[in-house]
Design an enzyme around this catalytic site. Structure first.
Site, PDB file in Angstrom:
ATOM      1  CG  ASP A 209       1.866  -0.946   3.349  1.00  0.00           C
ATOM      2  OD1 ASP A 209       1.138  -0.584   4.283  1.00  0.00           O
ATOM      3  OD2 ASP A 209       1.526  -1.789   2.478  1.00  0.00           O
TER       4      ASP A 209
ATOM      5  CG  HIS B  49      -1.715  -1.049   1.588  1.00  0.00           C
ATOM      6  ND1 HIS B  49      -1.283  -2.145   2.266  1.00  0.00           N
ATOM      7  CD2 HIS B  49      -3.029  -1.243   1.339  1.00  0.00           C
ATOM      8  CE1 HIS B  49      -2.303  -2.983   2.418  1.00  0.00           C
ATOM      9  NE2 HIS B  49      -3.369  -2.472   1.856  1.00  0.00           N
TER      10      HIS B  49
END
Ligand code: XUL
Ligand code: CO
Length: 441
Positions: A109, A106
Site C-alpha cells: 500500500d 500492507h
C-alpha cells in the site's frame, strides 16, 4: 531525502472537532469526544482509531464490473517513490485532520511493488524513512503493519500454504521485509490475514501439509521479530472465505485452535473484523466474545456487511445496536489487548468527493462512541447485569456451586435430579434484554 510535503490535499476541511449531538455541522463529531472519560478511560484510549491505508489512500472503487471511479490528487506522479511520498503526505494530512492517532498498512500500500524483490525492499526502506519523519512530526503512530501476500499472481495457490516451496520462501522474504518496516516504524502490532491461505478444491489439496506449513511459517516470523526485539502482539485476522472458497483461519474459534496447535498462544491474539464475522454466519459480538473468552481479543477491523449481499462489502459502521452489543463485550472483557479500532472500510464506488472520506470516518467513529456510551449506561444503570446474573443464579450456591467448582460426579447429578423432579420452566427473557438496549439508545 526529499522535503516533507507541504501540499494540502483536503482543501477547505480543517480539523474535525467534537461539537455534540445538536450540531448541524456535517464535518464535526456528534458523539466521539476524544478526551471524554467513559468507564475509567478516555474514548481516545478505548478505541485507538486507525485509518486503513489500503482503502482510504489506495482504493479507487474498482469492482469486477468496472474500473475505479475516484481520482485521487496524490496519485498522479509516475515515479513510484514520488507517488509513495505524495500518498504518505495525503495520509498524514487526513489522519491528523480526523484527530486520529494511528494508521495501518500492507507493505505494497505504501509503494508499488517493483519487478524484483531487491528493488521492492529498497522502495520500502525509502518510504519507511519518510514515514518515520512524518510520524515524528505529527505524533501519529503505526497500529499494525502487514504484508500483502494475496494480490500478486504468484500467490494464486497460497502464500505460506502454497504447494510450492519457492512461493512459500518468497512469502517469507516478503514478511521479513514487512516486519522490518513495521519494527522500524515502531509498529505496535503485526497482522496476518491469510487471503489465499486455504483452498478452492480439496481434490488437489493436502490440507494437513498446508496447515502445518502455515504453523511453521508463523513460528518463523514470530521468532525472527522477537529476535530483533519486537515486543508487540501478532494478530491472526479470521475470515471464512473470499478470495478462497475455504480459508484456513475460518473464524475466531478455528483460529484460536490453530494458534494453540502450533504453540503460538503466548504471542498471538485475534483481530476481529465485523464483515468477516458475518460472512462466517456469526455475529460480530459472537466473534469478540469467543476471542475474549480465550484471552485473545487483540484488535478490531471495523466495518459492516450488507444484509442482502453475501460478500465482503466493507461498508463503514453505522449500526448502533450491533455496535452496542459489541461494546458490551468490549467493556466487560476489559477492552482490546494491544490493538485498536482500524476502519477497514471503504466509501462506496459512487462516493467520489474527497469529503466523503471524512463523512465515512466521522460516521464510523461516532457509531463506536455512541455505542460505547449506550453500553456503559446499560452496564451502570440498567437492570441488565442483574438479569444476567439471575439467569445463572443456580450455580451460586448449593449443588450448582459444587458442580461449578468441579466437585460433583455424574452420579451426584443423578441423585440431585431424582430428588428435584421435573425442573421448573424459566424464561430466557430475550425480548426484555433487547428492550433494555433500546431504552438506553
Ligand atoms: C480483507 C481484509 C484485509 C486485512 C489485512 O478482507 O480484511 O484488508 O485486514 O490484510
Ligand atoms: Co481486515
Amino acid at each position: 531525502m526529499a522535503l516533507l510535503g507541504d501540499k494540502e490535499y483536503f482543501k477547505g476541511i480543517g480539523e474535525i472537532k467534537f461539537e455534540g449531538k445538536e450540531s448541524d455541522n456535517p464535518l464535526a463529531y456528534k458523539f466521539y469526544d476524544p478526551e471524554r472519560v467513559v468507564a475509567g478511560k478516555t474514548m481516545r484510549d478505548h478505541f485507538k482509531f486507525a485509518v486503513a491505508y489500503w482503502h482510504t489512500l489506495c482504493g479507487t472503487g474498482g469492482d469486477p464490473f468496472g474500473p475505479g471511479t475516484k481520482v485521487f490528487p496524490w496519485s498522479t506522479a509516475s515515479d513510484p517513490d514520488q507517488a509513495a511520498r505524495d500518498k504518505a503526505d495525503a495520509a498524514f494530512e487526513f489522519i491528523t485532520k480526523m484527530g486520529f492517532d494511528y494508521y495501518c498498512f500492507h507493505d505494497f500500500d505504501l509503494v508499488d511493488e517493483a519487478d524484483s524483490l531487491a528493488e521492492s525492499e529498497k522502495r520500502i526502506e525509502r518510504i519507511v524513512a519518510y514515514l518515520k519523519e512524518k510520524q515524528a512530526s505529527s505524533g501519529v503512530k503505526l497500529l499494525w503493519g502487514t504484508s500483502n501476500c494475496f494480490s500478486n499472481p504468484r500467490y494464486m495457490n497460497g502464500a505460506a500454504s502454497n504447494p510450492n516451496f519457492d512461493v512459500v520462501a518468497r512469502a517469507g522474504a516478503q514478511v521479513k521485509i514487512a516486519l522490518d518496516a513495521t519494527m522500524a516504524l515502531e509498529g505496535e502490532n503485526y497482522v496476518f490475514w491469510g487471503g489465499r491461505e486455504g483452498y478452492m478444491s480439496l481434490l488437489n489439496t493436502n490440507m494437513k501439509l498446508e496447515q502445518d506449513n502455515m504453523g511453521r511459517f508463523l513460528n518463523m516470523a514470530k521468532d525472527y521479530a522477537r529476535g530483533q526485539g519486537f515486543q508487540g502482539t501478532f494478530f491472526i485476522e479470521p475470515k471464512p472465505m473470499e478470495p478462497t472458497k475455504h480459508q484456513y483461519d475460518f473464524d475466531a474459534a478455528t483460529s484460536i485452535n490453530s494458534i494453540r496447535e502450533y504453540g503460538l498462544q503466548d504471542d498471538f491474539k485475534l483481530n476481529i473484523e465485523v464483515n468477516h464475522a458475518t460472512l462466517a454466519q456469526h455475529t460480530f459480538q459472537h466473534e469478540l466474545q469467543v476471542a475474549a473468552n480465550a484471552g485473545m481479543l487483540g484488535s478490531i477491523d471495523a466495518n459492516r456487511g450488507d444484509y442482502q449481499n453475501g460478500w465482503d462489502t466493507d461498508q463503514f459502521p453505522n449500526n448502533i445496536l450491533e455496535t452496542t452489543e459489541a461494546m458490551l463485550v468490549f467493556l466487560k472483557s476489559g477492552g482490546l489487548q494491544g490493538g485498536g479500532i482500524n476502519f477497514d472500510a471503504k466509501t462506496r464506488r459512487n462516493s467520489t468527493d474527497l469529503e466523503d472520506i471524512f463523512h465515512a470516518h466521522i460516521g464510523g467513529a461516532d457509531t463506536f462512541a455512541r455505542a460505547l456510551l449506550i453500553a456503559d449506561a446499560v452496564l451502570e444503570h440498567s437492570a441488565y447485569e442483574g438479569l444476567l446474573q439471575q439467569r445463572y443464579a443456580s450455580f451460586d450456591n448449593g449443588k450448582g456451586a459444587q458442580f461449578k467448582a468441579g466437585k460433583l460426579r455424574l452420579v451426584d447429578l443423578y441423585e440431585h435430579a431424582s430428588k428435584a423432579g421435573e425442573p421448573a420452566q424459566i424464561s430466557g427473557k430475550q425480548e426484555l434484554f433487547e428492550n433494555i438496549l433500546n431504552q438506553y439508545s
